[in-house]
Design a protein around this motif. Structure first.
Motif, short mmCIF file in Angstrom:
data_model
loop_
_atom_site.label_atom_id
_atom_site.label_comp_id
_atom_site.label_asym_id
_atom_site.label_seq_id
_atom_site.Cartn_x
_atom_site.Cartn_y
_atom_site.Cartn_z
N ASP A 10 0.77 -1.27 -0.09
CA ASP A 10 -0.14 0.09 0.02
C ASP A 10 0.92 1.33 0.19
N LEU A 11 0.11 2.56 -0.18
CA LEU A 11 0.97 3.60 -0.09
C LEU A 11 1.93 3.74 1.01
N ALA A 39 -0.58 -0.12 8.28
CA ALA A 39 -0.51 -1.46 7.96
C ALA A 39 0.33 -1.86 8.93
N GLU A 40 1.29 -1.17 9.83
CA GLU A 40 1.98 -1.93 10.75
C GLU A 40 1.10 -2.17 11.81
N ALA A 83 4.41 -11.60 7.85
CA ALA A 83 3.62 -10.51 7.29
C ALA A 83 4.64 -9.39 6.92
N ILE A 84 4.82 -8.90 5.90
CA ILE A 84 5.67 -7.43 5.80
C ILE A 84 4.85 -6.37 5.26
N PHE A 85 5.05 -5.44 5.47
CA PHE A 85 4.48 -3.96 4.66
C PHE A 85 5.60 -3.73 3.69
N VAL A 86 5.00 -3.52 2.48
CA VAL A 86 5.84 -3.05 1.35
C VAL A 86 5.16 -1.96 0.89
N PRO A 87 6.00 -0.73 1.00
CA PRO A 87 5.38 0.58 0.42
C PRO A 87 5.50 0.65 -1.06
N ALA A 88 4.42 0.84 -1.59
CA ALA A 88 4.34 0.75 -3.23
C ALA A 88 3.08 1.71 -3.43
N ASN A 89 3.56 2.84 -4.28
CA ASN A 89 2.34 3.45 -4.93
C ASN A 89 2.32 2.79 -6.52
N ILE A 90 1.14 2.01 -6.47
CA ILE A 90 1.23 0.99 -7.57
C ILE A 90 0.74 1.67 -8.99
N VAL A 91 0.56 2.89 -8.92
CA VAL A 91 0.49 3.36 -10.18
C VAL A 91 1.87 3.67 -10.87
N ASP A 92 2.71 3.61 -9.84
CA ASP A 92 4.36 3.42 -10.52
C ASP A 92 4.78 2.48 -10.61
N TRP A 93 5.05 2.16 -11.90
CA TRP A 93 5.45 0.59 -12.37
C TRP A 93 6.65 0.23 -11.73
N VAL A 94 7.79 1.14 -11.37
CA VAL A 94 8.89 0.89 -10.62
C VAL A 94 8.81 0.40 -9.38
N ALA A 134 7.91 -3.86 -5.30
CA ALA A 134 7.28 -4.71 -4.07
C ALA A 134 7.18 -6.29 -4.54
N PHE A 135 7.03 -6.63 -5.77
CA PHE A 135 7.12 -8.11 -6.12
C PHE A 135 8.53 -8.56 -5.83
N LYS A 136 9.56 -7.87 -6.43
CA LYS A 136 10.80 -8.28 -6.12
C LYS A 136 11.02 -8.51 -4.56
N LYS A 137 10.50 -7.59 -3.66
CA LYS A 137 10.71 -7.61 -2.34
C LYS A 137 10.10 -8.70 -1.80
N ALA A 138 9.02 -9.28 -2.05
CA ALA A 138 8.19 -10.07 -1.57
C ALA A 138 8.89 -11.44 -1.80
N ILE A 139 9.49 -11.65 -2.91
CA ILE A 139 9.95 -13.00 -3.33
C ILE A 139 11.49 -13.00 -2.50
#
Lengths: 171, 155
Positions: free
Chosen positions: A47-48, A55-56, A69-80, A85-90
């Motif tokens: 999420d943002l 989230a925490e 569980a982890i929180f990954v900050p991602a403004n998902i309109v931003d491709w990068v 976020a996907f890479k962090k999850a993996i």
């Protein structure tokens, strides 16, 4: 239409799966993260950045296994950012099994309001309607900078299209 | 208002494309390797009488994405399904929800919708399906029931 009975015994299959949920700091996303986590899944709450504290709190208070569980900050309109976020999850969990694209937003003003005119009686553009489409479906706008880049790309595309596909009538 | 809207960005095409790529590429963290994506649509993916024009158009688009992505999904060994919740009280339905409750009607719960999401993501027989989650119609029964329609039959 067939009716589907929820079979809760299926949920145990979530054990050890890794689930990335966008927009999971609130609402349906949070409930989904809690359900998967309760059944032994690793969950990534994407999420943002501004929802980090929320989230925490969710991870600490609403999840059965906060360590999974982890929180990954991602403004998902931003491709990068979303790609990161996907890479962090993996990186953290070693893989990924399920992605929940938890969709969006709703306009608050009537889009087809024909009374929305300017001082010259001209119908105003409805920016909010465009934004709903962009957010729920395309996700192109975010900040003013991104908006600027978007328009720049549109201009460049128009120039490209004009050069690449000249009007047949002029050929 | 615009800031509020921007704060809830969840672009479905972007998420779908990245999800397909990374699900195909990464390993599974559980013994069974079934990979899946759930797109959250809405009853507005099917119906348009609520007056929220842009929302309805965008949610119809999510169903279009479901149908359009099936060949790529199958080719890459990923199941893609849609959940189409009826009115569910969250931050995006504030105000609307109160009117609904004032009429004495029953809403979905986020937990009920989460169960539908878990169901389609974990049931390996499902791909290209769209489940409409409607507590308002059947919420008084003891069981949570979804109305399911097989979106792949409609393609």
């Amino acid at each position: 239409m067939a009716q589907v009975q929820i079979d809760q015994s299926l949920f145990s299959n979530a054990a050890n799966k890794t689930v990335l949920i966008t927009g999971a700091a609130r609402g349906i996303g949070t409930a989904t993260a809690a359900l998967f986590n309760e059944n032994g899944a690793n969950v990534i709450i994407a999420d943002l950045a501004q929802f980090r504290d929320v989230a925490e709190e969710v991870i600490k208070n609403d999840l059965a296994f906060p360590g999974k569980a982890i929180f990954v900050p991602a403004n998902i309109v931003d491709w990068v950012q979303l790609r990161a976020a996907f890479k962090k999850a993996i990186d953290v969990f070693g893989g990924i099994d399920i992605v929940v694209a938890n969709a969006g937003i709703m306009e608050r003003e009537t889009v087809l309001n024909l009374e929305d005119v300017d001082e010259n009686g001209e119908l105003r553009e409805n920016a909010e309607a465009s934004r709903v489409i962009d957010v729920n479906l395309k996700g192109t706008f975010n900040s003013k900078l991104l908006t600027f880049i978007h328009y720049l790309q549109l201009v460049l595309y128009f120039v490209y299209a004009t050069c690449a596909f000249p009007d047949e009538s002029s050929a | 208002m615009i800031d509020d809207i921007q704060s809830a960005n969840r672009p479905t095409i972007t998420a779908l494309r990245l999800a397909l790529f990374f699900l195909k590429k990464s390993s599974s963290t559980s013994p069974d390797s079934s990979k899946s994506i759930v797109l959250v649509g809405s009853t507005s993916s099917y119906f348009g009488g609520t007056g929220v024009t842009a929302y309805v158009a965008s949610k119809h688009g999510v169903l279009g994405l479901l149908r359009a992505c099936q060949p790529a999904a199958k080719q890459n060994g990923v199941r893609v399904n849609v959940i189409a919740p009826f009115l569910t009280p969250t931050q995006i339905t504030v105000g609307f929800s109160q009117k609904w409750r004032d009429e004495g009607l029953e809403e979905n719960t986020p937990q009920g919708v989460a169960e539908a999401i878990a169901t389609v993501s974990l049931d390996e027989s499902r791909t290209g399906h769209s489940l409409m989650v409607s507590m308002a119609i059947h919420g008084r029964s003891r069981h949570k029931i979804c109305h399911g329609s097989r979106a792949n039959e409609l393609v």
